[in-house]
Every structure is written in structure tokens, then in C-alpha cells.
Design an enzyme around this catalytic site. Structure first.
Site, short mmCIF file in Angstrom:
data_model
loop_
_atom_site.label_atom_id
_atom_site.label_comp_id
_atom_site.label_asym_id
_atom_site.label_seq_id
_atom_site.Cartn_x
_atom_site.Cartn_y
_atom_site.Cartn_z
N ASN A 63 22.77 -34.22 -42.34
CA ASN A 63 21.65 -34.06 -41.40
C ASN A 63 21.56 -32.58 -41.07
O ASN A 63 22.37 -32.07 -40.30
CB ASN A 63 21.89 -34.91 -40.15
CG ASN A 63 20.77 -34.74 -39.13
OD1 ASN A 63 19.77 -34.07 -39.40
ND2 ASN A 63 20.94 -35.33 -37.96
N LYS A 68 19.34 -31.09 -39.47
CA LYS A 68 18.68 -30.86 -38.17
C LYS A 68 17.66 -29.72 -38.31
O LYS A 68 17.02 -29.62 -39.36
CB LYS A 68 19.73 -30.58 -37.08
CG LYS A 68 20.80 -31.69 -37.07
CD LYS A 68 21.73 -31.66 -35.88
CE LYS A 68 22.73 -32.80 -35.99
NZ LYS A 68 23.63 -32.90 -34.85
N HIS A 103 18.38 -41.06 -33.93
CA HIS A 103 19.45 -40.09 -33.70
C HIS A 103 19.54 -39.80 -32.20
O HIS A 103 18.52 -39.77 -31.50
CB HIS A 103 19.17 -38.80 -34.48
CG HIS A 103 20.36 -37.89 -34.51
ND1 HIS A 103 20.68 -37.08 -33.45
CD2 HIS A 103 21.31 -37.70 -35.45
CE1 HIS A 103 21.80 -36.41 -33.75
NE2 HIS A 103 22.20 -36.78 -34.95
N GLU A 130 27.39 -42.80 -34.40
CA GLU A 130 27.61 -41.40 -34.03
C GLU A 130 27.87 -41.29 -32.53
O GLU A 130 26.91 -41.20 -31.74
CB GLU A 130 26.39 -40.56 -34.38
CG GLU A 130 26.04 -40.53 -35.85
CD GLU A 130 25.27 -39.26 -36.20
OE1 GLU A 130 25.71 -38.55 -37.11
OE2 GLU A 130 24.25 -38.97 -35.54
N GLY A 175 28.71 -32.27 -32.82
CA GLY A 175 28.65 -30.82 -32.62
C GLY A 175 29.72 -30.29 -31.68
O GLY A 175 29.65 -29.15 -31.23
N SER A 229 31.14 -34.54 -35.96
CA SER A 229 32.19 -33.57 -36.34
C SER A 229 33.00 -34.00 -37.57
O SER A 229 34.21 -33.80 -37.61
CB SER A 229 33.11 -33.28 -35.15
OG SER A 229 32.39 -32.68 -34.10
P1 13P Z 1 28.00 -32.70 -36.46
O1 13P Z 1 28.58 -33.12 -37.78
O2 13P Z 1 27.54 -31.29 -36.45
O3 13P Z 1 28.88 -33.07 -35.33
O4 13P Z 1 26.63 -33.57 -36.29
C1 13P Z 1 26.67 -34.93 -36.44
C2 13P Z 1 25.30 -35.45 -36.43
O5 13P Z 1 24.63 -35.45 -35.43
C3 13P Z 1 24.75 -35.95 -37.70
O6 13P Z 1 23.57 -36.65 -37.51
#
Ligand code: 13P
Length: 252
Positions: free
Chosen positions: A10, A12, A97, A169, A175, A215
């Protein structure tokens, strides 16, 4: 047949078009994918077509939108439709999400409508769920996630539910570098599979891919993926570097 193993990235709101296409191509070039493993790139809307063209025809690599609108079309400034995705052969979409839920106010009802719109347009939804830290600490996370599944997915018929990919998640792990332990991921994934068995049946539950996100890094991927009910990952930050994403793919 064993259920599918999936590593999804992802991105983002990151990467320029040029960097994004290069990233996807670099991953494609070096990824060694086992028989039952596939990779999905969740890319910004502006990149969908180019990344799709960049990776070419592949049964193992796909591109996903990070969102779309539940309506067929019309006066929805700034939105994109299922039909627009189909028009560029994009067959996956990330829905629900936590960033869409928390920052953009998407509620269960809207997410459920998007899930239906995806299924009706033959687009595979990657349905995200997961609890905030406060709920994790209160130990009510199982019922919290159960409610998300019930409200976002369980309106589907058994046939349609079998087309869904789920990503657990936990918000506290996104993050933050604070990943769920393999045991924490396994516990809730197993519980979710149990909920699916109860709502539908064991066959459907056994065939549903449940990814872990939050993460995921090269250093923790193998241990997470070795859990019996963790069928892959939805990877944010570490999907932005080909080397790291490849290491995660190869940990599967
Ligand atoms: P991170 O891997 O940066 O923690 O993000 C996870 C996420 O939100 C994937 O959709």
C-alpha cells in the site's frame, strides 16, 4: 487447493509516477514467486494505468486502487468509479483502510456499499479491519473486529464472500514500528476465520486469505507469515523500497 498467499503493498500517498513505475518494475524483475504466491501493488490513482502497463500481463502481479466511490457515476467531484478501474483492467481495490475510516470519515455502511460495488463489478476487495490502541488495551479487540466484519462484509452471499481478501491491520501497529507479535496476529486471524466459519462455512473460511498489516518489515515478515492463519501481508512503508518489499515477498 490451499488458499492464496498474498503480499500486497500500500503505497498510500507516496511516489511520483516515474518513481512508482520504476519501483513496480524493479520488484517484478527480481521477485521469485512460489506457485501459490501473488503480489499486489496498491498505488495512487494517478499511477494505476501506468503501473498496470509497466508490469504487463501477469497472473501473479496485480495492481489495486486504494479507494473508489460506491456510486456508478455522476456528480461526485474528485472521485473514481468501479467502471473507471475496470476500463484500465484494475481488478483489485483496498477498502476500509483505517486511514479512510479515521481521516475521511468512512463508516461501516459506506464501506459495505463499496464492498458490494466492487463485487458487482468483478473487482476484488481487500477489506481492511483492525482496532485502535485503546480497544486493544481494553481487551475488547475481538468483538471490535467482529463488528467490523459483520457490518462491512457479512451482508455478502457465501459465493460473493469467497471473492474477498481480508487484511487485519491493528491501527496501533500502522506506521509506528510497533508490529503485532506473531502470536497476537495469529490469535485474531484464527478468531476471524472462526467467525467466517460460523457465518458461512468451514470451506469458505479455509479458502479466505487473511493478510496482516502494520509495520511489516524484512526483519519480522518471516515469523509473521509462518503463523498458520497469516496468509501474507499488507505492507505500507516497506513496500516503497524494492529491496525491502522483495525481502518481504521472499519471506513468504
Ligand atoms: P506500515 O507498513 O507503514 O505500518 O503501513 C501498514 C498499512 O497501513 C498498510 O495498509
Amino acid at each position: 487447493m490451499a488458499r492464496k498467499k498474498i503480499i500486497a503493498g500500500n503505497w498510500k500517498m507516496n511516489t511520483t509516477l516515474k518513481d512508482g513505475v520504476k519501483l513496480a518494475k524493479d520488484v517484478k524483475k527480481k521477485a521469485k514467486l512460489g506457485k501459490n504466491v501473488s503480489v499486489i501493488f496498491g498505488v495512487p490513482a494517478t499511477h494505476l494505468h501506468a503501473v498496470k502497463m509497466g508490469i504487463g500481463r501477469s497472473t501473479k502481479l496485480s495492481v489495486a486502487a486504494q479507494n473508489f466511490n460506491a456510486n456508478d457515476g455522476g456528480a461526485f467531484t474528485g472521485e473514481i468509479s468501479a467502471n473507471m478501474l475496470k476500463g484500465i483492467s484494475v481488478n483489485h481495490v483496498i477498502l476500509g483502510h483505517s486511514e479512510r475510516r479515521e481521516i475521511f470519515g468512512e463508516d461501516d455502511k459506506m464501506i459495505a456499499a463499496k464492498v458490494s460495488q466492487a463485487i458487482n463489478n468483478k473487482i476484488t476487495p481487500i477489506f481492511c479491519c483492525g482496532e485502535p490502541l485503546k480497544i486493544r488495551k481494553s481487551k475488547k479487540y475481538v468483538s471490535f473486529v467482529a463488528a467490523q466484519l459483520r457490518k462491512g462484509l457479512f451482508h455478502l452471499s457465501a459465493k460473493d464472500f469467497s471473492k474477498v481478501i481480508i487484511a487485519y491491520e491493528p491501527i496501533w501497529a500502522i506506521g509506528t514500528g510497533m508490529t503485532a507479535s506473531p502470536e497476537q496476529a495469529q490469535e485474531i486471524h484464527k478468531k476471524m476465520r472462526g467467525m467466517i466459519t460460523k457465518k458461512y462455512n468451514a470451506k469458505i473460511a479455509n479458502n479466505t486469505s487473511i493478510l496482516y498489516g502494520g509495520s511489516v518489515k524484512p526483519a519480522n515478515a518471516k515469523e509473521l507469515f509462518s503463523q498458520p492463519d497469516v496468509d501474507g501481508g499488507l505492507v505500507g512503508g516497506a513496500s516503497l523500497k524494492a529491496k525491502d518489499f522483495l525481502a518481504i515477498i521472499h519471506a513468504m
